[in-house]
Motif scaffolding. Structure first.
Motif, short mmCIF file in Angstrom:
data_model
loop_
_atom_site.label_atom_id
_atom_site.label_comp_id
_atom_site.label_asym_id
_atom_site.label_seq_id
_atom_site.Cartn_x
_atom_site.Cartn_y
_atom_site.Cartn_z
N LEU A 130 38.00 -12.53 -66.13
CA LEU A 130 39.15 -11.63 -66.32
C LEU A 130 40.28 -12.10 -65.42
O LEU A 130 40.03 -12.74 -64.39
CB LEU A 130 38.75 -10.20 -65.93
N ASP A 131 41.52 -11.77 -65.78
CA ASP A 131 42.64 -12.14 -64.92
C ASP A 131 43.78 -11.18 -65.19
O ASP A 131 43.72 -10.36 -66.11
CB ASP A 131 43.07 -13.60 -65.20
N ARG A 132 44.84 -11.27 -64.38
CA ARG A 132 45.95 -10.33 -64.57
C ARG A 132 46.63 -10.59 -65.90
O ARG A 132 47.22 -9.71 -66.51
CB ARG A 132 46.94 -10.42 -63.41
N PHE A 177 44.04 -13.84 -55.30
CA PHE A 177 44.66 -14.57 -54.19
C PHE A 177 44.20 -14.03 -52.82
O PHE A 177 43.89 -12.85 -52.69
CB PHE A 177 46.19 -14.46 -54.26
N GLU A 178 44.22 -14.91 -51.82
CA GLU A 178 43.78 -14.54 -50.46
C GLU A 178 44.89 -13.75 -49.76
O GLU A 178 45.54 -14.25 -48.83
CB GLU A 178 43.39 -15.81 -49.68
N ASP A 179 45.11 -12.54 -50.22
CA ASP A 179 46.18 -11.70 -49.67
C ASP A 179 45.69 -10.25 -49.80
O ASP A 179 45.47 -9.76 -50.92
CB ASP A 179 47.47 -11.94 -50.49
N THR A 202 36.48 -13.35 -50.55
CA THR A 202 37.50 -13.69 -49.53
C THR A 202 37.03 -14.79 -48.58
O THR A 202 35.85 -14.87 -48.23
CB THR A 202 37.88 -12.45 -48.70
N SER A 203 38.00 -15.61 -48.14
CA SER A 203 37.68 -16.68 -47.19
C SER A 203 37.61 -16.14 -45.77
O SER A 203 36.80 -16.60 -44.97
CB SER A 203 38.76 -17.76 -47.23
N ALA A 204 38.50 -15.20 -45.45
CA ALA A 204 38.57 -14.78 -44.04
C ALA A 204 39.11 -13.37 -43.83
O ALA A 204 39.24 -12.94 -42.68
CB ALA A 204 39.41 -15.78 -43.25
N1 LIG Z 1 39.99 -22.48 -53.04
C1 LIG Z 1 39.05 -22.50 -52.11
O1 LIG Z 1 38.73 -23.56 -51.55
C2 LIG Z 1 38.31 -21.24 -51.74
C3 LIG Z 1 37.03 -21.35 -51.15
C4 LIG Z 1 36.34 -20.16 -50.84
C5 LIG Z 1 36.93 -18.91 -51.09
N2 LIG Z 1 38.18 -18.87 -51.68
C6 LIG Z 1 38.74 -17.55 -51.94
O2 LIG Z 1 38.63 -17.24 -53.32
C7 LIG Z 1 39.74 -16.42 -53.71
C8 LIG Z 1 40.47 -17.07 -54.88
O3 LIG Z 1 40.90 -18.36 -54.51
P1 LIG Z 1 41.19 -19.49 -55.62
O4 LIG Z 1 41.29 -20.79 -54.87
O5 LIG Z 1 40.24 -19.37 -56.75
O6 LIG Z 1 42.65 -19.05 -56.10
P2 LIG Z 1 43.38 -19.33 -57.49
O7 LIG Z 1 44.83 -19.23 -57.22
O8 LIG Z 1 42.84 -20.58 -58.13
O9 LIG Z 1 42.89 -18.12 -58.41
C9 LIG Z 1 43.28 -16.79 -58.21
C10 LIG Z 1 43.34 -16.11 -59.56
O10 LIG Z 1 43.54 -14.71 -59.32
C11 LIG Z 1 44.42 -14.25 -60.33
N3 LIG Z 1 45.05 -13.02 -59.89
C12 LIG Z 1 45.99 -12.87 -58.95
N4 LIG Z 1 46.33 -11.57 -58.82
C13 LIG Z 1 45.57 -10.89 -59.71
C14 LIG Z 1 45.46 -9.53 -60.07
N5 LIG Z 1 46.22 -8.61 -59.47
N6 LIG Z 1 44.57 -9.19 -61.03
C15 LIG Z 1 43.82 -10.11 -61.64
N7 LIG Z 1 43.87 -11.44 -61.35
C16 LIG Z 1 44.75 -11.81 -60.40
C17 LIG Z 1 45.42 -15.40 -60.54
O11 LIG Z 1 46.08 -15.31 -61.79
C18 LIG Z 1 44.49 -16.61 -60.45
O12 LIG Z 1 43.98 -16.99 -61.72
C19 LIG Z 1 40.61 -16.24 -52.46
O13 LIG Z 1 40.23 -15.05 -51.82
C20 LIG Z 1 40.23 -17.45 -51.63
O14 LIG Z 1 40.44 -17.28 -50.25
C21 LIG Z 1 38.86 -19.98 -52.01
#
Ligand SMILES: NC(=O)c1ccc[n+]([C@@H]2O[C@H](COP(=O)([O-])OP(=O)(O)OC[C@H]3O[C@@H](n4cnc5c(N)ncnc54)[C@H](O)[C@@H]3O)[C@@H](O)[C@H]2O)c1
Length: 321
Positions: free
Chosen positions: A38-40, A98-100, A125-127
């Motif tokens: 699923l995604d936004r 997103f990590e926010d 979440t990463s942190a």
């Molecule tokens: N990339 C890495 O190396 C890594 C490793 C471990 C953990 N993480 C964690 O995983 C999480 C995602 O990271 P990522 O690298 O996959 O990011 P990404 O940007 O590839 O994916 C994030 C997805 O979330 C979607 N999104 C954003 N806001 C949304 C909302 N309100 N509703 C539904 N979907 C929404 C975006 O459209 C996007 O497809 C973060 O918390 C990150 O810290 C990342």
């Protein structure tokens, strides 16, 4: 609350079909779960789904996945634009946006609103502290950090992070599911950066500092790390390495580093106390892991064999590339 989590009957919903969401979905679908991405924006969910299915076919063709895995993944993973309905029919829901924290909060609230009362909610979440996210939920007992590493399909480790209010009786089921998906999960506390990222980012910061000081290049650091302690870390943790290397050596090295670089290299208290009391690790008996003589002998013999095999693998991979 659920206790068992048989992967073949578990339905997983993943909110955030990006890099990690897709990887987690692929991993759990390969293990036998039914997964919906699923995604936004539904187009992002569809694109994430396409990436996962195409990558699985590519991995199977290259021999990274077993024959039949790509077809099984394609049959078990889908995408949807209907977050509410997909979350409502899931046993386990991942937040992977997103990590926010400000982006994650409304997503978690929406998940909680639609999820069945017995469904588990997880964040990758990463942190961000699990406590900070649990705070927005009215059912924090079913919320956990389940932190996969990148790329989720290929890295074995997963940190399972209960928050202060998480129901710990749910942990065995989570571990069962992750193990069935071929992972090596570890339960870790909700401390800053959990285990992996606190250590990983400490190392990275020091490496960046060295480059900023102008003494070494990024290439020089990568060359040395890969062939020295990074080589070891592929198979042994820092405490296994320290106990084998000698705590006296470590303590003396910290003293030299502290003299040049200051307080951040002060010998840690427990290390100083061990060395002062004559505990130098395996060579004196003792060390942080307190291995018996037999265990220590097995560790060292296994290490020598492992390093020879790892050295051969590195040469093979270098010749391939
Ligand atoms: N990339 C890495 O190396 C890594 C490793 C471990 C953990 N993480 C964690 O995983 C999480 C995602 O990271 P990522 O690298 O996959 O990011 P990404 O940007 O590839 O994916 C994030 C997805 O979330 C979607 N999104 C954003 N806001 C949304 C909302 N309100 N509703 C539904 N979907 C929404 C975006 O459209 C996007 O497809 C973060 O918390 C990150 O810290 C990342």
């Amino acid at each position: 609350m659920r206790r068992n989590m048989n992967i073949d009957t578990t339905r997983v919903a993943i909110v955030g079909a990006g890099y990690m969401g897709g990887g987690i979905g692929q991993t759990l679908a390969r293990g036998g779960a039914t997964v919906v991405l699923l995604d936004r924006d539904p187009a992002a969910a569809e694109a994430g789904h396409r990436r996962v299915v195409e990558q699985a076919a590519d991995f199977e063709e290259k021999g990274y996945f077993d024959k039949g895995d790509a077809g099984a993944i394609a049959a078990r993973i889908s995408w949807s634009g209907d977050i509410a309905a997909s979350v409502a029919s899931a046993d386990l829901i991942f937040e992977v946006v997103f990590e926010d924290l400000e982006v994650k909060k409304p997503v978690l609230l929406e998940i909680e609103k639609h999820a069945r009362p017995d469904a588990i909610i997880a964040s990758n979440t990463s942190a961000i502290p699990i406590a900070a996210m649990a705070e927005v939920l009215s059912t924090p007992e079913r919320f956990f950090g389940i932190h996969f590493f990148n790329p989720a399909q290929l890295l074995p480790g997963v940190e399972v992070i209960p928050g202060e209010k998480s129901d710990r009786s749910l942990i065995p089921g989570i571990l069962e599911l992750l193990t069935a998906a071929g992972k090596e999960p570890a339960v870790v506390p909700d401390t800053p950066g959990f285990v992996c990222n606190r250590l990983q980012f400490a190392l990275y910061k020091e490496a960046v500092k060295m480059v900023e000081e102008g003494a070494v290049s990024p290439e020089q650091i990568d060359t040395v790390v890969k062939a020295s302690f990074g080589f070891r870390l592929a198979l042994y943790g820092p405490f296994q390495v320290g106990d084998m290397a000698g705590l006296d050596v470590y303590a003396s090295s910290y003293k030299s580093l502290e003299a040049e670089l200051g307080e951040r290299y002060t010998v840690p208290d427990s290390l100083r106390e061990r060395v002062e009391s004559g505990d130098f690790g395996i060579k004196t008996g003792g060390g942080y892991l307190g291995l018996s003589e037999d265990e220590a002998a097995r560790l060292i013999a296994g290490r020598d064999k492992a390093y020879v095999a790892l050295g051969a693998l590195r040469r093979e991979l270098a010749a391939d590339s």
